[in-house]
Design an enzyme around this catalytic site. Structure first.
Site, PDB file in Angstrom:
ATOM      1  N   ALA A  94       1.179   3.194  -9.161  1.00  6.15           N
ATOM      2  CA  ALA A  94       1.527   3.663  -7.814  1.00  6.15           C
ATOM      3  C   ALA A  94       1.884   2.468  -6.950  1.00  6.15           C
ATOM      4  CB  ALA A  94       0.337   4.398  -7.184  1.00  6.15           C
ATOM      5  N   THR A 111       7.984   6.078  -6.685  1.00  2.57           N
ATOM      6  CA  THR A 111       6.983   5.942  -7.759  1.00  2.57           C
ATOM      7  C   THR A 111       5.903   7.017  -7.684  1.00  2.57           C
ATOM      8  OG1 THR A 111       7.313   3.606  -8.218  1.00  2.57           O
ATOM      9  CG2 THR A 111       5.096   4.454  -8.586  1.00  2.57           C
ATOM     10  N   THR A 145      -6.761   9.133  -4.299  1.00  2.00           N
ATOM     11  CA  THR A 145      -7.452   8.427  -3.210  1.00  2.00           C
ATOM     12  C   THR A 145      -8.108   9.384  -2.211  1.00  2.00           C
ATOM     13  OG1 THR A 145      -6.996   7.009  -1.299  1.00  2.00           O
ATOM     14  CG2 THR A 145      -5.181   8.357  -2.049  1.00  2.00           C
ATOM     15  N   GLU A 147      -7.693   9.006   0.842  1.00  2.00           N
ATOM     16  CA  GLU A 147      -6.814   9.039   2.027  1.00  2.00           C
ATOM     17  C   GLU A 147      -6.055  10.359   2.158  1.00  2.00           C
ATOM     18  OE1 GLU A 147      -4.690   5.620   3.138  1.00  2.00           O
ATOM     19  OE2 GLU A 147      -6.205   4.256   2.373  1.00  2.00           O
ATOM     20  N   TYR A 171       1.968   6.457   2.538  1.00  2.00           N
ATOM     21  CA  TYR A 171       1.236   6.273   1.267  1.00  2.00           C
ATOM     22  C   TYR A 171       0.384   7.503   0.962  1.00  2.00           C
ATOM     23  CZ  TYR A 171      -2.707   4.966  -1.718  1.00  2.00           C
ATOM     24  OH  TYR A 171      -3.671   4.966  -2.693  1.00  2.00           O
ATOM     25  N   ASN A 201     -11.784   0.417  -3.091  1.00  2.00           N
ATOM     26  CA  ASN A 201     -12.351  -0.442  -4.143  1.00  2.00           C
ATOM     27  C   ASN A 201     -12.294  -1.897  -3.728  1.00  2.00           C
ATOM     28  OD1 ASN A 201     -11.697   0.962  -7.410  1.00  2.00           O
ATOM     29  ND2 ASN A 201     -11.962   2.076  -5.506  1.00  2.00           N
ATOM     30  N   ASP A 301      -3.054  -2.946  16.192  1.00  2.00           N
ATOM     31  CA  ASP A 301      -3.574  -1.974  15.228  1.00  2.00           C
ATOM     32  C   ASP A 301      -2.488  -1.477  14.282  1.00  2.00           C
ATOM     33  OD1 ASP A 301      -5.507  -0.481  14.028  1.00  2.00           O
ATOM     34  OD2 ASP A 301      -5.938   0.807  15.756  1.00  2.00           O
ATOM     35  N   GLY A 304      -0.994   4.703  13.355  1.00  3.28           N
ATOM     36  CA  GLY A 304      -1.606   5.891  12.728  1.00  3.28           C
ATOM     37  C   GLY A 304      -2.873   5.580  11.951  1.00  3.28           C
ATOM     38  N   TYR A 362       2.596 -10.188   9.481  1.00  4.55           N
ATOM     39  CA  TYR A 362       1.703 -10.709  10.500  1.00  4.55           C
ATOM     40  C   TYR A 362       2.429 -11.551  11.553  1.00  4.55           C
ATOM     41  CZ  TYR A 362      -2.076  -9.075   7.498  1.00  4.55           C
ATOM     42  OH  TYR A 362      -2.909  -8.290   6.746  1.00  4.55           O
TER      43      TYR A 362
END
Ligand code: NAD
Ligand code: DAU
Length: 364
Positions: A94, A111, A145, A147, A171, A201, A301, A304, A362
């Site tokens: 993934a 994918t 997951t 999520e 994702y 993990n 942040d 979402g 960043y």
């Protein structure tokens, strides 16, 4: 097919693992190669996150074979299935990084959704050709997951297998779509599927774009530690080897068509994780200057950004007797030490593409 296997079927003791050069896949393969006599074929596209060096120690083992390829390449998948006749597919492959999915979702759909669909189609065609007794024993295990369930409020109960899906990032939406496809392939065609939904993990071989390895390496190098928002988003952390054992337990004894939530019973706000990493580095490699905590920098942040995840792992414990072995205290200590002791691995993965990503993501 070969005959005379231990379970009385005609199936070989081979599993096809997808995405086995990534973080969890490589831990899973290393663990399985030690634990039993299973042969493993590893199909991996080697994206930026795939590193065959993770499996260097078993590269010459006769029970292991690496195949460089894409799960979306149906001809390649068909040939692999025909040649190796696996008794199971364990599907890790993934695109896995939420921030990357926000910057560019295309690969995630390609994918995670199209790729999983292609794999399911080839698995279905392969499995349809089995004699009846083998059809019942085949397994398609899909690694997913927490999520997919969305975000929890501070007092909400943890996610259960019955919690309604509410994915919030590209994702998470792509993983939710793949979970639904897997479900449909059981419901419609009878393909014996299993789905595992796991929490965050951490451990060896994790690509240092994710929170814990990124913080370890930045703190080691005296760089700013970018904490998103107020740092109070909560994740449930599980040591990767525990996750791999849970997957093995589901593969062994999980009931076809079922989903199993896997978690660490270990909810922590991000800021606490970062402070723990700082304290461990101060202890293991004293800098002689300020504590690494002084490097913590609150940054813009994640769009979402889900506030809290928590997993209810009672089903897998009740049905399969699995629960995490590692405590967070021992697991995070081992993990920090692993990154400090694997300088060459770190240098290898932090070249090229990784640097570009860090610079782009960043820069603001
Ligand atoms: P990872 O990003 O470290 O590794 C992904 C692997 O998949 C890489 O080796 C990559 O080369 C390979 N890959 C990507 N696209 C491919 C394609 N089209 N064909 C073949 N191989 C391809 O990911 P990870 O953290 O090891 O996660 C593995 C799985 O576990 C994912 O499905 C992820 O959604 C799920 N998961 C991860 C976590 C976590 O905390 N990391 C938690 C729960 C579930
Ligand atoms: O919950 C399971 C998921 O865990 C998996 O499905 C994903 O594949 C995996 O990447 C992970 O997703 P997260 O988004 O939770 O992991 P990440 O390490 O990117 O971020 C963890 C938390 O830390 C999250 O709240 C965002 C925050 N964070 C992350 C980074 C990279 C920061 O504050 N700063 C950072 O630099």
């Amino acid at each position: 097919m070969e005959s005379g296997s231990a379970d009385g079927t005609n199936m070989r003791d081979t599993i096809l693992v997808t995405g086995g050069c990534g973080f969890i896949g490589s831990n899973f393969i290393l663990q399985r190669m030690q634990a039993d006599a299973t042969s493993v074929v590893n199909l991996d596209k080697l994206t930026y996150a795939g590193n065959p060096r993770n499996l260097e120690s078993i590269a010459n083992n006769g029970r292991y074979e690496f195949v460089h390829g894409d799960i979306g390449d149906r001809t390649a998948v068909r040939q692999l299935l025909t040649r190796h006749e696996p008794r199971a597919i364990v599907h890790f492959a993934a695109e896995s990084h939420v921030d990357r999915s926000i910057h560019g979702p295309d690969d995630f759909i390609r994918t995670n959704v199209d790729g999983t669909f292609a794999l399911l189609e080839e698995a279905r065609a392969y499995w349809s050709g089995f004699p009846e007794q083998d059809r019942q024993r085949f397994r398609f295990l899909h690694v997913s997951t927490d999520e997919v369930y969305g975000s929890l409020g501070p007092n909400d109960p943890p996610f259960r297998e019955t919690t309604q899906y509410a994915p919030n990032s590209p994702y998470a939406a792509s993983k939710a779509a793949s979970d639904h496809l897997v479900r449909a392939y059981h419901h419609t065609y009878g393909l014996p599927t299993l789905t595992t939904n796991c929490s965050n993990n951490y451990g060896p071989f994790q690509f240092p774009e994710k929170l814990i390895p990124l913080m370890i390496l930045h703190a080691r190098d005296g760089k700013p530690l970018p904490v998103y928002g107020d740092g109070k988003n909560v994740r449930d952390w599980l040591y990767v080897e525990d996750h791999c054992e849970a997957i093995a337990a589901v593969l062994r004894n999980g009931r076809a068509s079922e989903t199993y939530n896997i978690g660490g019973w270990n909810e922590k706000p991000n800021i606490e994780i970062v402070e723990t990493v700082c304290d461990l580095l101060d202890e293991m490699t004293p800098s002689g200057k300020d504590s690494r905590r002084s490097l913590i920098t609150f940054v813009k942040d994640r769009p979402g950004h889900d506030r809290r995840y928590a997993m209810d792992g009672r089903k897998i414990e009740r049905e399969l007797g699995w629960k995490p072995k590692e405590t967070f205290e021992s697991g995070i200590r081992k993990t920090v030490r692993w990154y400090l002791e694997h300088e060459e691995w770190v240098r290898d993965v932090t070249s090229g593409g990784y640097r570009q990503w860090i610079a782009m993501h960043y820069s603001s």
